[in-house]
Design an enzyme around this catalytic site. Sequence first.
Site, PDB file in Angstrom:
ATOM      1  N   ARG A 147      46.009   4.667  27.677  1.00 44.60           N
ATOM      2  CA  ARG A 147      45.172   4.213  26.581  1.00 44.60           C
ATOM      3  C   ARG A 147      44.037   3.290  27.021  1.00 44.60           C
ATOM      4  NH1 ARG A 147      49.761   5.862  24.756  1.00 44.60           N
ATOM      5  NH2 ARG A 147      50.436   4.954  26.707  1.00 44.60           N
ATOM      6  N   THR A 148      44.350   2.289  27.800  1.00 44.91           N
ATOM      7  CA  THR A 148      43.339   1.259  28.067  1.00 44.91           C
ATOM      8  C   THR A 148      42.173   1.854  28.853  1.00 44.91           C
ATOM      9  OG1 THR A 148      45.160  -0.304  28.138  1.00 44.91           O
ATOM     10  CG2 THR A 148      43.022  -1.102  28.881  1.00 44.91           C
ATOM     11  N   LYS A 155      43.705   0.966  52.875  1.00 51.65           N
ATOM     12  CA  LYS A 155      43.378   0.674  54.289  1.00 51.65           C
ATOM     13  C   LYS A 155      43.452  -0.819  54.577  1.00 51.65           C
ATOM     14  CE  LYS A 155      39.785   4.139  53.816  1.00 51.65           C
ATOM     15  NZ  LYS A 155      38.311   4.199  53.783  1.00 51.65           N
ATOM     16  N   ARG A 196      42.603  -3.239  35.870  1.00 51.18           N
ATOM     17  CA  ARG A 196      44.060  -3.396  35.679  1.00 51.18           C
ATOM     18  C   ARG A 196      44.685  -3.576  37.050  1.00 51.18           C
ATOM     19  NH1 ARG A 196      48.068  -0.199  31.738  1.00 51.18           N
ATOM     20  NH2 ARG A 196      46.926  -1.551  30.311  1.00 51.18           N
ATOM     21  N   HIS A 232      46.802  -9.373  28.353  1.00 55.36           N
ATOM     22  CA  HIS A 232      46.158  -8.088  28.049  1.00 55.36           C
ATOM     23  C   HIS A 232      45.241  -8.347  26.839  1.00 55.36           C
ATOM     24  CE1 HIS A 232      45.333  -3.924  27.763  1.00 55.36           C
ATOM     25  NE2 HIS A 232      46.550  -3.429  27.733  1.00 55.36           N
TER      26      HIS A 232
HETATM   27  N1   CP Z   1      48.720  -0.336  25.531  1.00 58.05           N
HETATM   28  C1   CP Z   1      48.427  -0.064  26.815  1.00 58.05           C
HETATM   29  O1   CP Z   1      48.027  -0.932  27.582  1.00 58.05           O
HETATM   30  O2   CP Z   1      48.613   1.248  27.166  1.00 58.05           O
HETATM   31  P1   CP Z   1      48.327   1.851  28.608  1.00 58.05           P
HETATM   32  O3   CP Z   1      49.272   1.202  29.580  1.00 58.05           O
HETATM   33  O4   CP Z   1      48.552   3.336  28.459  1.00 58.05           O
HETATM   34  O5   CP Z   1      46.900   1.524  28.968  1.00 58.05           O
END
Ligand code: CP
Length: 301
Positions: free
Chosen positions: A51-52, A80, A101, A129
């Site tokens: 999603r993110t 590396k 991320r 998040h």
């Molecule tokens: N909600 C969320 O962070 O989903 P993902 O891990 O799929 O990005």
Amino acid sequence: MFHVISIRDFSRDDIERVLERAREMEEVYETGDDRLEGKILCTLFFAPSTRTRLSFESAMLRLGGDVISMVGKEAASTAKGENLADTVRTVQHYCDVIVLRHPKEGAARLAAEYSSVPVINAGDGANQHPTQTLLDLYTIVKEKGRIEGLRVGVLGDLKYARTVHSLVQALAEFGARIYLISPPELRIPEHVRVDIEGKAEVTETEDVTEVLPELDVLYVTRIQREMFPDPEEFEKVKGSYKITRRMIEEYADDDLVILHPLPRVDEIEPDVDELPQARYFDQVRNGVVVRMALLDLILNG
Ligand code: CP
């Protein structure tokens, strides 16, 4: 420069501004426009995501911008031995904004220190998040018209869920009453609980049915196997809670809103999806308009 690292960096006014811009983006979501033409977003994902990453990329494309992406540390020169600081000092020359991320807490803050372009934290370990929180708040306001005074239950892995750590801080700022519902092993970290107890009324329980009749919003989280340092700790708590259709029909108010950051594994049974209270897939769509709003605010002011 406008980095997005932690929800704690946002004042209530800042959050209201993002939510307001997101409301404006509802129409643009349908029509698209070219306000970010010539701008490049780089998604730099060292940990899994559906999603993110894809919602940020969809948001950028809907606003006329372009996207470059690097997914998985095996695909990057990290494999590396390159460190994150050097990766960021490189990638900054290829784009106008970085969405990162990373499995390590604090990685986004470190990246921001080395980046000449804005860095957006798309999740750093069990820490924060913030863009998930913005879309959660947007969904709550869209469904309920407000946050202040709402009774919001947060269920599940409150120990490792970065979505929860971000969300409860914002809910406390906005004057929600917070119910922390988890097995004893997965209680919210002490520092987060102390922080929100200074600002909001907080109730802790292990039994969701005990508080379900009182709730306006139930925010369910998955037990995240990948966050547990010890597999035995995971085995002890896996499957320890589950939202069922019978439970919702028996205990919940008709106006309850059930949210989940997703992915879902087994903590909400699939037949709950058909109930009017289930809003987690609407929440996914809201993630796109909120991220469109953020990109517009960051890149256009
Ligand atoms: N909600 C969320 O962070 O989903 P993902 O891990 O799929 O990005």
